[in-house]
Design a protein around this motif. Structure first.
Motif, short mmCIF file in Angstrom:
data_model
loop_
_atom_site.label_atom_id
_atom_site.label_comp_id
_atom_site.label_asym_id
_atom_site.label_seq_id
_atom_site.Cartn_x
_atom_site.Cartn_y
_atom_site.Cartn_z
N ASN A 163 0.75 -1.24 0.08
CA ASN A 163 -0.05 0.01 -0.06
C ASN A 163 0.92 1.15 -0.16
OD1 ASN A 163 -2.28 -1.15 0.04
ND2 ASN A 163 -2.97 -0.86 2.04
N GLY A 164 1.97 1.13 0.70
CA GLY A 164 2.81 2.50 0.83
C GLY A 164 3.44 2.69 -0.53
N ILE A 165 3.77 1.59 -1.24
CA ILE A 165 4.28 1.84 -2.69
C ILE A 165 3.09 2.31 -3.64
CG2 ILE A 165 5.29 0.50 -4.81
CD1 ILE A 165 6.54 -1.32 -2.74
N SER A 189 5.83 3.85 7.31
CA SER A 189 5.61 5.25 6.80
C SER A 189 5.73 5.34 5.24
CB SER A 189 6.58 6.22 7.44
OG SER A 189 6.32 6.44 8.62
N ASP A 190 4.92 6.24 4.67
CA ASP A 190 5.24 6.40 3.31
C ASP A 190 4.89 8.05 3.09
OD1 ASP A 190 2.29 7.25 2.26
OD2 ASP A 190 2.15 5.22 3.13
N THR A 191 5.37 8.28 1.71
CA THR A 191 5.58 9.81 1.45
C THR A 191 4.57 10.03 0.37
OG1 THR A 191 7.34 9.31 -0.16
CG2 THR A 191 8.09 10.29 2.05
N PHE A 220 -12.98 5.09 8.16
CA PHE A 220 -13.60 3.79 7.65
C PHE A 220 -12.45 3.05 7.23
CE2 PHE A 220 -16.47 7.40 7.05
CZ PHE A 220 -17.41 6.85 7.71
N ILE A 221 -11.15 3.41 7.38
CA ILE A 221 -10.02 2.84 6.39
C ILE A 221 -9.93 1.22 6.85
CG2 ILE A 221 -8.01 3.14 8.26
CD1 ILE A 221 -8.37 4.23 4.65
N PHE A 222 -10.40 0.68 7.90
CA PHE A 222 -10.29 -0.59 8.33
C PHE A 222 -11.47 -1.46 7.96
CE2 PHE A 222 -7.02 1.06 11.00
CZ PHE A 222 -5.75 0.46 10.40
N GLU A 235 -6.47 10.61 -7.13
CA GLU A 235 -5.17 10.12 -7.20
C GLU A 235 -5.47 8.60 -6.93
OE1 GLU A 235 -5.96 12.35 -5.18
OE2 GLU A 235 -4.55 14.02 -5.46
N THR A 236 -6.47 8.06 -6.54
CA THR A 236 -6.80 6.40 -6.30
C THR A 236 -7.34 5.72 -7.54
OG1 THR A 236 -8.80 6.65 -5.10
CG2 THR A 236 -6.75 6.52 -3.83
N GLN A 237 -7.77 6.71 -8.46
CA GLN A 237 -8.56 6.11 -9.73
C GLN A 237 -7.90 5.08 -10.35
OE1 GLN A 237 -9.60 9.21 -12.56
NE2 GLN A 237 -11.33 9.31 -12.01
N GLY A 290 -10.09 -3.47 -1.42
CA GLY A 290 -10.51 -2.69 -0.15
C GLY A 290 -10.34 -3.98 1.05
N LEU A 291 -9.83 -5.03 0.98
CA LEU A 291 -9.96 -5.70 2.10
C LEU A 291 -8.37 -5.98 2.59
CD1 LEU A 291 -11.84 -8.71 0.24
CD2 LEU A 291 -12.31 -7.34 2.09
N GLY A 292 -7.36 -5.30 1.95
CA GLY A 292 -6.12 -5.48 2.54
C GLY A 292 -6.00 -4.87 3.90
N LEU A 293 -6.46 -3.81 4.37
CA LEU A 293 -6.36 -3.30 5.59
C LEU A 293 -7.14 -4.36 6.65
CD1 LEU A 293 -5.83 0.47 5.08
CD2 LEU A 293 -4.10 -1.38 5.56
N GLY A 329 1.70 11.92 3.58
CA GLY A 329 2.00 10.73 3.72
C GLY A 329 1.14 9.77 4.68
N THR A 330 1.34 8.63 4.99
CA THR A 330 0.78 7.88 5.92
C THR A 330 1.67 7.10 6.83
OG1 THR A 330 -1.11 7.80 4.53
CG2 THR A 330 -1.22 6.17 6.19
N THR A 331 1.14 6.95 7.94
CA THR A 331 2.17 6.05 8.86
C THR A 331 1.08 4.90 9.57
OG1 THR A 331 3.85 7.75 9.34
CG2 THR A 331 3.75 5.79 10.97
N PHE A 332 1.45 3.49 9.25
CA PHE A 332 0.94 2.73 10.11
C PHE A 332 1.83 2.08 11.30
CE2 PHE A 332 -1.23 2.27 6.20
CZ PHE A 332 -2.60 2.12 6.52
N CYS A 333 1.39 2.22 12.41
CA CYS A 333 2.19 1.66 13.50
C CYS A 333 1.51 0.29 14.22
CB CYS A 333 2.20 2.81 14.64
SG CYS A 333 3.06 2.54 16.02
P1 ADP Z 1 -6.82 -1.78 -1.45
O1 ADP Z 1 -5.43 -1.29 -1.43
O2 ADP Z 1 -6.84 -3.17 -1.87
O3 ADP Z 1 -7.93 -0.74 -1.97
P2 ADP Z 1 -6.93 -1.85 1.53
O4 ADP Z 1 -7.66 -2.19 2.23
O5 ADP Z 1 -5.38 -2.12 1.64
O6 ADP Z 1 -7.37 -1.86 0.07
O7 ADP Z 1 -6.85 0.02 1.62
C1 ADP Z 1 -8.10 0.66 1.56
C2 ADP Z 1 -7.98 1.98 0.95
O8 ADP Z 1 -7.18 2.74 2.00
C3 ADP Z 1 -7.18 2.04 -0.14
O9 ADP Z 1 -8.26 1.77 -1.26
C4 ADP Z 1 -6.42 3.53 -0.33
O10 ADP Z 1 -7.64 4.35 -0.57
C5 ADP Z 1 -6.31 3.76 1.31
N1 ADP Z 1 -5.00 3.59 1.68
C6 ADP Z 1 -4.56 2.20 2.17
N2 ADP Z 1 -3.10 2.32 2.40
C7 ADP Z 1 -2.94 3.72 2.13
C8 ADP Z 1 -1.43 4.52 2.17
N3 ADP Z 1 -0.56 3.95 2.54
N4 ADP Z 1 -1.68 5.61 1.65
C9 ADP Z 1 -2.77 6.39 1.28
N5 ADP Z 1 -4.05 5.59 1.21
C10 ADP Z 1 -3.97 4.22 1.46
#
Ligand code: ADP
Length: 365
Positions: free
Chosen positions: A268-270, A295-297, A308-310, A320-322, A328-331, A354-358
């Motif tokens: 995801n960071g990439i 962490s990503d930039t 809602f991210i989880f 940007e995400t288009q 949407g199941l990764g997290l 950027g985003t940081t997951f801890c």
């Molecule tokens: P997916 O990547 O398959 O869509 P995830 O559950 O991994 O599913 O992530 C859900 C959403 O969270 C992604 O679609 C993206 O919009 C956002 N996201 C996840 N990780 C990042 C990140 N590192 N930086 C920015 N947005 C992120």
């Protein structure tokens, strides 16, 4: 309750046994009696009654001891305590040992009826809830089988056929057709990814994972996953920086699922980064835990979306995400895996920065 409920009255006082039975028979219940704890336990095992009235003070096996034993016979048997020495302490003790309710002596027929009805209602709900839980598990199992056999397998075959056609092994294919087949293959890849993610998520259950726990070296996992993701990072001109400790203690965990969790986070960071951005993976040791930060930039996530991210299938919809594919199941998968390891995951993000997951995982004891 199907049929008549059976109620066992265990009390050394004959007057109590008789009066309870009189009231209960009038209400249409089947009754049985026992004169002490040992006889009561024997009858509980033989009869498997719906509800047991237990006197706390009896010769021989005490009511408290009996309560625990009844719970071992069948946790759905409801126990109600009757006693002439009702104190808060004895009530608390009895509830701790599996009693559902408390009836202080002397009690009226109405009080007895109410307590019995409440206890039987609770039994009905507990049985119903267990039935629904079993049904839900069966449906989930059937659905998992359906998805993996009826959906995934044919899709994988279609993908293979398309590969054969595109390679020209089934006759000549010209440019435009090749493009179309390529696009069709990509759609199938995305669909297969979605199905695989969904299957992974359904299979991750805390109790299943913990069976596979062993001492795991996080540093090894983080370096291996980062290594595997270098081609993806290179394709997007992203640098992966590793900031890992040398002598980090082990965690107790399932190697493969931890790999999968970190794979999801680093990819995801990439994927959600900007060109020439960086993903930094670092580790830290705390008193009881190990902490991994990824962490990503990249593009970041707005505060509204962070809530809602989880959630399953949630994806940020923006310019940007288009073009980025995902399920949407990764997290949600990551969160399940980390929580199955008694760990936790937090996220901090700033749009455009950027985003940081801890991730915090307990050290192996
Ligand atoms: P997916 O990547 O398959 O869509 P995830 O559950 O991994 O599913 O992530 C859900 C959403 O969270 C992604 O679609 C993206 O919009 C956002 N996201 C996840 N990780 C990042 C990140 N590192 N930086 C920015 N947005 C992120």
């Amino acid at each position: 309750m199907m049929g008549k409920a059976t109620i066992l009255v265990i009390d050394d006082e004959q007057a109590i046994r008789d009066s309870c039975c009189q009231v209960l028979i009038k209400e249409g219940y089947q009754t049985e009696t026992a004169v002490d704890g040992d006889a009561g336990f024997r009858k509980t095992r033989e009869l498997k009654p719906d509800l047991v009235l237990v006197d706390l003070k009896m010769p021989g096996m005490s009511g408290m001891e009996l309560l625990e034993k009844i719970g071992d016979v069948d946790p759905n048997i409801v126990s109600v305590v009757i006693t002439g020495y009702a104190t808060i302490e004895s009530a608390v003790e009895a509830i701790k040992r599996n009693a559902y309710d408390f009836l202080p002596k002397p009690f009226t027929p109405d009080q007895l009826r109410i307590v019995i009805e409440r206890g039987l209602e609770r039994r009905r709900l507990a049985i119903e809830s267990a039935r629904l839980q079993r049904e839900k598990e069966m449906m989930k199992e059937n659905f998992v089988t359906l998805v993996s056999h009826q959906l995934r397998s044919p899709l994988a075959s279609v993908k293979q056929y398309l590969g054969v056609i595109r390679g020209g092994f089934a006759g000549e294919v010209e440019g435009k057709q090749k493009d179309m087949i390529e696009r069709a293959s990509k759609y199938i890849d995305n669909l297969l990814q979605l199905i695989n993610d969904w299957l992974d998520m359904s299979r991750i259950e805390a109790c299943n994972l913990s069976k596979k726990f062993e001492p795991v070296d996080l540093i090894l996992i983080l370096s291996e996953t980062s290594q595997l993701l270098i081609p993806l990072a290179d394709a997007r001109k992203i640098t992966i920086e590793l900031n890992l400790h040398d002598n980090l203690p082990m965690v107790q965990g399932d190697r493969e699922s931890l790999k999968q969790a970190f794979m999801n986070l680093i990819s995801n960071g990439i994927n959600y980064n900007r060109e020439r951005g960086t993903v930094t993976v670092s580790t830290r040791e705390e008193v009881n835990d190990l902490v991994v930060e990824i962490s990503d930039t990249g593009i970041g996530i707005s505060e509204d979306n962070l809530h809602f991210i989880f959630e399953e299938f949630f994806r940020v919809k923006s310019k940007e995400t288009q073009g980025i594919n995902g399920s949407g199941l990764g997290l949600p998968i990551v969160k399940r895996i980390i929580e199955a390891h008694n760990g936790s995951i937090r996220i901090a993000s700033k749009v455009g920065k950027g985003t940081t997951f801890c991730i915090t995982l307990p050290k192996k004891r």
